[in-house]
Design a protein around this motif. Sequence first.
Motif, PDB file in Angstrom:
ATOM      1  N   TYR A 166       0.834  -1.192   0.000  1.00  0.00           N
ATOM      2  CA  TYR A 166       0.000   0.000   0.000  1.00  0.00           C
ATOM      3  C   TYR A 166       0.874   1.249   0.000  1.00  0.00           C
ATOM      4  CZ  TYR A 166      -4.681  -1.965   0.907  1.00  0.00           C
ATOM      5  OH  TYR A 166      -5.878  -2.607   0.800  1.00  0.00           O
ATOM      6  N   GLU A 170      -3.005   5.165   1.616  1.00  0.00           N
ATOM      7  CA  GLU A 170      -4.050   4.152   1.450  1.00  0.00           C
ATOM      8  C   GLU A 170      -4.370   3.516   2.804  1.00  0.00           C
ATOM      9  OE1 GLU A 170      -3.881   2.504  -3.044  1.00  0.00           O
ATOM     10  OE2 GLU A 170      -2.252   1.817  -1.768  1.00  0.00           O
ATOM     11  N   ASP A 189     -10.540  -5.565   1.792  1.00  0.00           N
ATOM     12  CA  ASP A 189     -10.284  -4.324   2.521  1.00  0.00           C
ATOM     13  C   ASP A 189     -11.484  -3.400   2.352  1.00  0.00           C
ATOM     14  OD1 ASP A 189      -9.126  -2.276   3.925  1.00  0.00           O
ATOM     15  OD2 ASP A 189      -7.683  -1.731   2.370  1.00  0.00           O
ATOM     16  N   SER A 193      -9.258   0.591   1.429  1.00  0.00           N
ATOM     17  CA  SER A 193      -8.981   0.986   0.054  1.00  0.00           C
ATOM     18  C   SER A 193      -9.652   0.103  -0.983  1.00  0.00           C
ATOM     19  CB  SER A 193      -7.463   1.011  -0.170  1.00  0.00           C
ATOM     20  OG  SER A 193      -6.857   1.975   0.668  1.00  0.00           O
ATOM     21  N   ASP A 194     -10.513  -0.825  -0.538  1.00  0.00           N
ATOM     22  CA  ASP A 194     -11.363  -1.628  -1.421  1.00  0.00           C
ATOM     23  C   ASP A 194     -10.602  -2.578  -2.333  1.00  0.00           C
ATOM     24  OD1 ASP A 194     -13.841  -0.813  -0.452  1.00  0.00           O
ATOM     25  OD2 ASP A 194     -13.937   0.925  -1.767  1.00  0.00           O
ATOM     26  N   TYR A 195      -9.412  -2.960  -1.930  1.00  0.00           N
ATOM     27  CA  TYR A 195      -8.709  -4.010  -2.654  1.00  0.00           C
ATOM     28  C   TYR A 195      -9.097  -5.383  -2.099  1.00  0.00           C
ATOM     29  CZ  TYR A 195      -5.477  -0.431  -4.436  1.00  0.00           C
ATOM     30  OH  TYR A 195      -4.925   0.672  -5.049  1.00  0.00           O
ATOM     31  N   GLY A 211      -9.997  -2.274  -5.882  1.00  0.00           N
ATOM     32  CA  GLY A 211      -9.663  -0.887  -5.604  1.00  0.00           C
ATOM     33  C   GLY A 211     -10.451   0.076  -6.466  1.00  0.00           C
ATOM     34  N   HIS A 212      -9.906   1.286  -6.640  1.00  0.00           N
ATOM     35  CA  HIS A 212     -10.657   2.376  -7.276  1.00  0.00           C
ATOM     36  C   HIS A 212     -10.049   2.890  -8.570  1.00  0.00           C
ATOM     37  CE1 HIS A 212     -11.573   3.416  -2.784  1.00  0.00           C
ATOM     38  NE2 HIS A 212     -12.341   2.433  -3.206  1.00  0.00           N
TER      39      HIS A 212
END
Length: 369
Positions: A166, A170, A189, A193-195, A211-212
């Motif tokens: 990361y 993050e 996550d 951080s949406d990973y 992620g984003h």
Amino acid sequence: MTSRRNFIRNTAMVSALAATKPVHGFNILHKDKAPDETIVGHGQYTYKVDKNWAKISVNNTPLMNCHEMVQDSKGRLIMLGDSTHNNVLIFDKSGKLLDYWGHGFPGGHGLTLSQEGGEDFLLITDCGWYQDRDGSNKGQAGQVVKTDLTGRLIFSIGHPRTIGVYKDDEMFKPTETAVAPNGDIYVADGYGSDYIIQYNSKGQYIRHFGGHHNANKAHNLVNAHGVSVDLRDKNNPTLVCTSREENCFKIFTLDGKFIKQVDMPGMYVCRAVMNEKELYAGVCWSKDAKTGERFNNSGFLTILDADNKVVSNPGGTAPVYKNGVLQQTFQAPTPVFNHGHDVCVDDEKNLYLCQWNANHTPPVKLTRV
């Protein structure tokens, strides 16, 4: 009753999500609780509701939020919550409390059962949120730990920044894990951080995805609240990842390649729970998919078949498809559940619903009828 064990210390606490103003005129304040003989569900998936299933004492085993539950190889039902008086509660199927332990997970959120060499282990995810005495929300980095069923620590997985995965800006606030047949561990996550982060069975990093920042936005995850390994097609195992703010599941290969999206309009779905050919999930809120407004104090659970078609919504409105497209689904006009967070399916096809932010209530049993 065995004594509770204080085996891990950290500074994280309860995940707390803000809910928006209720809409649509539903009575969702839960002033009148559903009676014990309430029947919910649709088609072949109907259930009798028992809100008094868990036989526990608020003095000896206080609860905050019941986040997740699994059944072990001995048929016991293991629940994870975020009360550090007793993070883990272990029940038999009659609701009798067999054991309780754990004081070190103030953000206790995700619970996964893994089996190695005929022995059961737990993966416990602490999302890193906690609530101070004044009611204000605090937050620090979360963690994932592997324990045996007595709470003995095997290993822990800390912040991905410590191994250079990361960036400094993050966040890491994990919500869930899943275990592949080869032992690989996937960490969602979902509040960070949406990973989805993949590790081997020893907790060593392999890759991360989601992620984003993907060029194709369909590959992004928004509130990656859950991750599950789907073995319903044994020749093509996949990952079912929750993108809760988008009201959908996203399907990936085991090495992180995007396959497709399963839209669940109006449903803030939590992790997918696989049982034979069905997929079960808690629904933490109802939402008006047209206006984007979310109903406060709502929720139910949903059941999908082998083709990922919704066949029942216990506590919600009946599934409706038009031209093969699922229409938006709401909490039932007469509320039964509040913030469905996880579903456990036992060996007799009964369900146990864990509820977040539901007045400190224990899991609810739904007996198949």
